[in-house]
Scaffold this active site. Structure first.
Site, PDB file in Angstrom:
ATOM      1  N   GLY A  19       2.395   4.643   1.199  1.00 23.56           N
ATOM      2  CA  GLY A  19       2.748   5.057   2.549  1.00 23.56           C
ATOM      3  C   GLY A  19       3.318   3.942   3.394  1.00 23.56           C
ATOM      4  O   GLY A  19       3.557   4.129   4.602  1.00 23.56           O
ATOM      5  N   PRO A  37       0.820  -1.220   0.000  1.00 26.28           N
ATOM      6  CA  PRO A  37       0.000   0.000   0.000  1.00 26.28           C
ATOM      7  C   PRO A  37       0.852   1.267   0.000  1.00 26.28           C
ATOM      8  O   PRO A  37       1.998   1.258   0.456  1.00 26.28           O
ATOM      9  CB  PRO A  37      -0.799  -0.111   1.313  1.00 26.28           C
ATOM     10  CG  PRO A  37      -0.677  -1.530   1.755  1.00 26.28           C
ATOM     11  CD  PRO A  37       0.619  -2.028   1.208  1.00 26.28           C
ATOM     12  N   GLU A  70       8.885   2.793 -10.187  1.00 24.64           N
ATOM     13  CA  GLU A  70       7.732   2.741 -11.097  1.00 24.64           C
ATOM     14  C   GLU A  70       7.977   3.635 -12.301  1.00 24.64           C
ATOM     15  O   GLU A  70       7.270   4.617 -12.547  1.00 24.64           O
ATOM     16  CB  GLU A  70       6.450   3.157 -10.360  1.00 24.64           C
ATOM     17  CG  GLU A  70       5.169   2.817 -11.095  1.00 24.64           C
ATOM     18  CD  GLU A  70       5.038   1.332 -11.395  1.00 24.64           C
ATOM     19  OE1 GLU A  70       5.543   0.914 -12.463  1.00 24.64           O
ATOM     20  OE2 GLU A  70       4.456   0.604 -10.583  1.00 24.64           O
TER      21      GLU A  70
END
Length: 580
Positions: free
Chosen positions: A377, A375, A505
């Site tokens: 964070g 997730p 990414e």
């Protein structure tokens, strides 16, 4: 440990210590001040020569030698004054260049954490404006203060010799003047320091708005930013008005005192000339010496104001120079090729009591691809920051082979890492400049440059520009598309030939066509290199040798895609949402 911030009780000591850290050209400074002293002394002689000329004036008795002496005195004063002004300006420019150089070298070596808490505009103001204040003091105000002080002392001594009674009457004006000027000078110093701080804040706000101009326009935030800018301009305007009010008092007040003294000297001196107790030449000399006293006194208020401003600027300069640089500027060098990277029980927090990573452990064998998923964070980007040594772990170790990476020099460690971020950072300049950023340009022939561009599928669009490699890409690469920027970043990584590759990414913000091209370039780049990748889309990491799943700062799963899919419920949920 950082040095303590100088306090107001330190007086001028921090300022003097700061100047000693620079390469002040002592010869230029000495000759410049000596020249000012000579011009001051020559200036003290001129009224005496004028007295002799006036007292003995007649066409028949006019002494050519005396006239020549007066003309020579003026010429000598002019030439030496110009020479001294240049030398002192050179001294000030050299001093400010050294100060700015010291600050720039320090800023480049400060940790990333410093720039996350300090406004960039304020930092720029320290380097440009505060050092300029110090230069102004050294170049202009100190020499004027010294020469003015000598001029006053010399003029008073000569006036006492000429006529001690009228001199004592005249000297009453000096304490009166100082009593009025000192409080005003202190007030001016306070206002000036406030203006410095407000200027730094305003510069930071303007710089931030301009750097994010697209966000501002896309958000229709022109009105909001206009209001913020106008508020800053208004505050600066108010400081300027307060400064102008002080100047509006100082100037006319000094003029009033000066003309009152001159009027008194003319009236009183005229009476003395009329009754024969004073010669006309003495009265003229008296008036000339009076000017040599009054004008320096008017500059003293400005000197003390500038001195207070320089002391404030010194505090801020010293504050930056005393900051600790990134740890690891010194250290060992080693080739990390073929060595595993081990992260063992690493914990980290940006704020005390708010852990971001907690006992994270994993191992990357040579040539493996390790992907971080989880997730937002959860701590993936923080793990990257620790690997790049932007921060140091609070607990635990990161080793390459058996060597902690903290034992390696930062330059050596980072030179072996290639980084391809989600939004590739570009510097203003040409495509060539950006490909070679951080690389010794003389070491890279054009053939190698174009080969790297070919490997990154960038050569085709580069050749499509009329200027090719010399194409200007604008600030932050604004003239290139996202895919083009990513391919230049990949080509840059090829040129660095890194042993370790880090990708955040790298295709997340691209369209499907650009993503395919960039993904193929990345596959070429990853070949044979230990690779770390952050993935928000699992499709980019299903073939990774190991996926490390991080939730809430902890590793909750580690394995191949298939292993995690079978054993980790949250990962399976992610995979079913994205891949099926």
């Amino acid at each position: 440990m950082t040095s303590p911030k100088p306090s107001k009780q330190d007086g001028l000591k921090p300022f003097i210590r700061l100047l000693r850290t620079t390469g002040i050209p002592k010869a230029a400074l000495s000759f410049g001040i000596a020249g000012f002293l000579i011009t001051t002394l020559v200036g003290l002689v001129i009224p005496l020569l004028t007295k002799e000329l006036v007292d003995g004036f007649s066409l028949e008795s006019l002494s050519p030698l005396l006239v020549a002496a007066i003309v020579a005195a003026f010429l000598i004063q002019t030439v030496i004054d110009g020479f001294s002004t240049y030398l002192l300006s050179y001294t000030g420019q050299k001093l400010v260049a050294d100060l700015r150089g010291n600050m720039w070298r320090k800023l480049l070596r400060l940790p990333v954490s410093h720039f996350e808490t300090e406004a960039s505009g304020g930092t720029v103001s320290r380097v440009v404006n505060d050092t300029g204040i110090v230069k102004e003091l050294i170049s202009n105000h100190v020499p004027q203060f010294i020469s003015g002080l000598i001029s006053i002392i010399g003029a008073i001594i000569l006036l006492l010799i000429l006529d001690w009674q009228m001199t004592l009457v005249m000297l009453v004006s000096i304490p009166v003047t100082m009593a009025l000027m000192i409080p005003l000078g202190r007030r001016m110093a306070k206002i000036s320091r406030g203006m410095q701080d407000e200027t730094a804040a305003f510069s930071g706000s303007i710089q931030q708005t301009i750097s994010e101009i697209r966000l501002m326009k896309a958000s229709n935030a022109e009105g909001e930013e206009e209001q913020k800018g106008m508020d800053g301009i208004r505050r600066l305007f108010n400081f300027g008005l307060r400064e102008a009010r002080i100047n509006a008092i100082i100037g006319p007040l000094m003029g009033l005192i000066m003309w009152a003294v001159i009027a008194f000297i003319i009236v009183y001196g005229g009476v003395r000339v009329a009754d024969g107790s004073m010669s006309t030449g003495t009265l003229v000399a008296f008036l000339l010496y009076l000017f040599q006293i009054v004008f320096p006194v008017t500059t003293f208020a400005m000197f003390f104001t500038q001195l207070q401003k320089a002391k404030g600027a010194t505090e801020r300069i010293i504050e930056i120079l005393s900051l600790d640089p990134e740890p690891g500027q010194q250290g060992d060098t080693m080739d990390v090729s073929g060595l595993p990277i081990t992260v063992e029980s690493v914990s980290f927090s940006y704020q005390p009591g708010e852990p971001v990573l907690n006992s994270v452990s994993f191992r990357a064998n040579p040539g493996e691809m390790i992907a971080f998923a989880g997730p937002s964070g959860g701590g993936k980007s923080t793990m990257f920051a620790l690997l790049e040594r932007f921060y140091e772990p609070e607990n635990g170790t990161i080793r390459v082979g058996d060597t902690p990476i903290s034992a390696l020099s930062l330059e050596n460690w980072r030179s072996q890492i290639g980084y391809v971020p989600q939004e590739s950072a570009m510097m203003s300049g040409t495509i060539r400049d950006n490909l070679l950023y951080g690389i010794e340009q003389n070491e890279i022939p054009d053939e190698k440059l174009w080969k790297a561009a070919d490997m990154a599928f960038a050569s085709e669009f580069i050749k499509g520009f009329p200027q090719g490699m010399e194409t200007e890409i604008g600030e932050r690469g604004i003239r290139l598309s996202g895919g083009q920027r990513q391919r230049i970043a990949i080509a840059r990584a090829f040129l660095r030939d890194p042993k370790i590759l880090m990708m955040d990414e790298a295709t997340a913000s691209l369209d499907s066509h650009s993503e395919g091209v960039v993904q193929e370039a990345l596959q070429r780049l990853m070949s044979g290199r230990t690779t770390f990748a952050i993935a928000h889309r699992l499709s980019t990491i299903v073939d990774a040798d190991r996926i490390v799943f991080i939730e809430g700062g902890r590793v909750t799963g580690s394995g191949t895609h298939q292993e995690l899919y079978e054993t980790h419920p949250v990962y399976r949920e992610y995979a079913e949402q994205q891949l099926i």
